[in-house]
Scaffold this motif. Structure first.
Motif, short mmCIF file in Angstrom:
data_model
loop_
_atom_site.label_atom_id
_atom_site.label_comp_id
_atom_site.label_asym_id
_atom_site.label_seq_id
_atom_site.Cartn_x
_atom_site.Cartn_y
_atom_site.Cartn_z
N THR A 22 0.94 -1.13 -0.12
CA THR A 22 0.09 -0.51 -0.16
C THR A 22 1.00 0.92 -0.25
O THR A 22 0.90 2.69 -0.83
CB THR A 22 -0.98 -0.12 1.08
OG1 THR A 22 -1.86 -1.05 1.17
CG2 THR A 22 -1.93 1.25 0.85
N PHE A 23 2.46 1.14 0.98
CA PHE A 23 2.62 2.45 1.07
C PHE A 23 3.63 2.79 -0.21
O PHE A 23 3.54 3.75 -0.99
CB PHE A 23 3.58 2.69 1.81
CG PHE A 23 4.52 3.12 1.82
CD1 PHE A 23 4.71 4.04 2.83
CD2 PHE A 23 6.16 3.13 1.98
CE1 PHE A 23 5.47 5.65 3.03
CE2 PHE A 23 6.73 4.64 1.49
CZ PHE A 23 7.11 5.51 2.55
N LEU A 64 2.19 1.78 -3.19
CA LEU A 64 1.52 2.41 -4.30
C LEU A 64 1.12 3.46 -4.05
O LEU A 64 1.17 4.62 -4.88
CB LEU A 64 0.56 1.45 -4.60
CG LEU A 64 0.55 -0.22 -4.86
CD1 LEU A 64 -0.71 -1.18 -5.31
CD2 LEU A 64 0.65 -0.12 -6.23
N GLU A 65 0.76 3.75 -2.59
CA GLU A 65 1.09 5.34 -2.91
C GLU A 65 1.69 6.47 -3.12
O GLU A 65 1.28 7.65 -3.31
CB GLU A 65 -0.05 5.30 -1.38
CG GLU A 65 -1.20 5.22 -1.04
CD GLU A 65 -1.71 4.70 0.27
OE1 GLU A 65 -1.18 5.10 1.23
OE2 GLU A 65 -3.11 4.90 0.87
N CYS A 66 2.95 6.10 -2.95
CA CYS A 66 3.88 6.91 -2.61
C CYS A 66 4.98 6.96 -3.47
O CYS A 66 5.93 7.22 -4.26
CB CYS A 66 4.74 6.75 -1.39
SG CYS A 66 3.64 6.78 -0.11
N HIS A 67 5.03 5.50 -5.14
CA HIS A 67 5.82 5.92 -5.70
C HIS A 67 6.21 7.06 -6.10
O HIS A 67 5.24 7.41 -6.70
CB HIS A 67 4.95 4.30 -7.02
CG HIS A 67 5.72 4.46 -7.39
ND1 HIS A 67 6.12 4.39 -9.04
CD2 HIS A 67 7.31 2.87 -7.35
CE1 HIS A 67 7.21 3.84 -9.68
NE2 HIS A 67 7.88 2.92 -8.51
N LYS A 115 7.56 9.44 -5.31
CA LYS A 115 7.68 10.52 -4.41
C LYS A 115 9.58 10.07 -4.13
O LYS A 115 9.97 9.05 -3.61
CB LYS A 115 6.74 10.26 -3.34
CG LYS A 115 5.52 11.05 -4.03
CD LYS A 115 4.71 10.99 -2.99
CE LYS A 115 3.28 10.82 -3.30
NZ LYS A 115 2.19 11.10 -1.99
N TYR A 172 8.92 13.30 0.65
CA TYR A 172 7.45 13.08 1.13
C TYR A 172 8.36 12.58 3.26
O TYR A 172 8.92 12.06 3.05
CB TYR A 172 7.05 11.81 0.93
CG TYR A 172 6.08 11.26 1.53
CD1 TYR A 172 4.79 11.69 2.13
CD2 TYR A 172 6.08 9.52 2.08
CE1 TYR A 172 3.36 11.39 2.42
CE2 TYR A 172 4.90 9.08 3.12
CZ TYR A 172 4.12 9.65 3.25
OH TYR A 172 2.50 9.38 4.16
N ASP A 198 4.34 4.39 9.26
CA ASP A 198 5.13 4.75 7.27
C ASP A 198 6.47 3.87 7.58
O ASP A 198 6.83 4.27 5.98
CB ASP A 198 4.70 5.93 6.62
CG ASP A 198 3.09 6.00 6.20
OD1 ASP A 198 2.32 5.12 6.72
OD2 ASP A 198 2.96 7.45 5.81
N ARG A 223 6.99 0.42 7.17
CA ARG A 223 6.98 0.09 6.29
C ARG A 223 8.33 -0.12 4.55
O ARG A 223 8.47 -0.73 4.00
CB ARG A 223 5.44 0.62 5.48
CG ARG A 223 4.48 0.65 6.33
CD ARG A 223 3.02 0.57 5.79
NE ARG A 223 1.84 0.11 6.80
CZ ARG A 223 0.77 0.63 7.64
NH1 ARG A 223 1.13 2.44 6.86
NH2 ARG A 223 0.19 0.38 8.16
N VAL A 260 5.12 -2.06 -9.53
CA VAL A 260 3.87 -1.45 -9.38
C VAL A 260 3.36 -1.42 -11.19
O VAL A 260 2.14 -1.75 -11.07
CB VAL A 260 4.48 -0.03 -9.62
CG1 VAL A 260 2.97 0.97 -9.62
CG2 VAL A 260 4.29 -0.48 -8.09
#
Length: 95
Positions: A20-21, A23-26, A28, A41, A49, A52, A87
């Motif tokens: 999840t981390f 996918l959400e932060c890819h 950055k 970030y 986080d 993770r 991803v």
């Protein structure tokens, strides 16, 4: 063949939280810092986080920036080409 083997091993070890981390932060730039740093970030290493992100480092999906050890080094991390492939596979599978 090598990437397939490595991705298979990663998929057997990665947690849902880490995915999840990812996918959400890819894409950055990640920095382990409690204080805000503009353009990054910011992740508290001792937060969920942070756990993770540290997991992604140990899996080879998040790595130190190419500026490591230079004057401009702020301790940032970036997602590796292997994370790009992972991803891509996840997005492809869900479309």
């Amino acid at each position: 063949m090598h990437d397939a083997t490595v991705l298979s091993r990663i998929l057997s070890q990665v947690s849902i939280g880490e995915l999840t981390f990812l996918l959400e932060c890819h894409g950055k730039k990640i920095i382990f810092n409690k204080n805000l740093v503009e353009g990054f970030y910011n992740v508290d290493r001792f937060s969920a986080d942070g756990e993770r992100a540290t997991g992604l480092v140990s899996l080879g999906l998040l790595a130190r920036s190419s500026a490591e050890g230079t004057v401009s080094d702020v301790g940032s991390y970036h997602f590796t080409p292997l994370s790009d492939k992972l991803v891509g596979l996840i997005i492809e599978k869900n479309t």
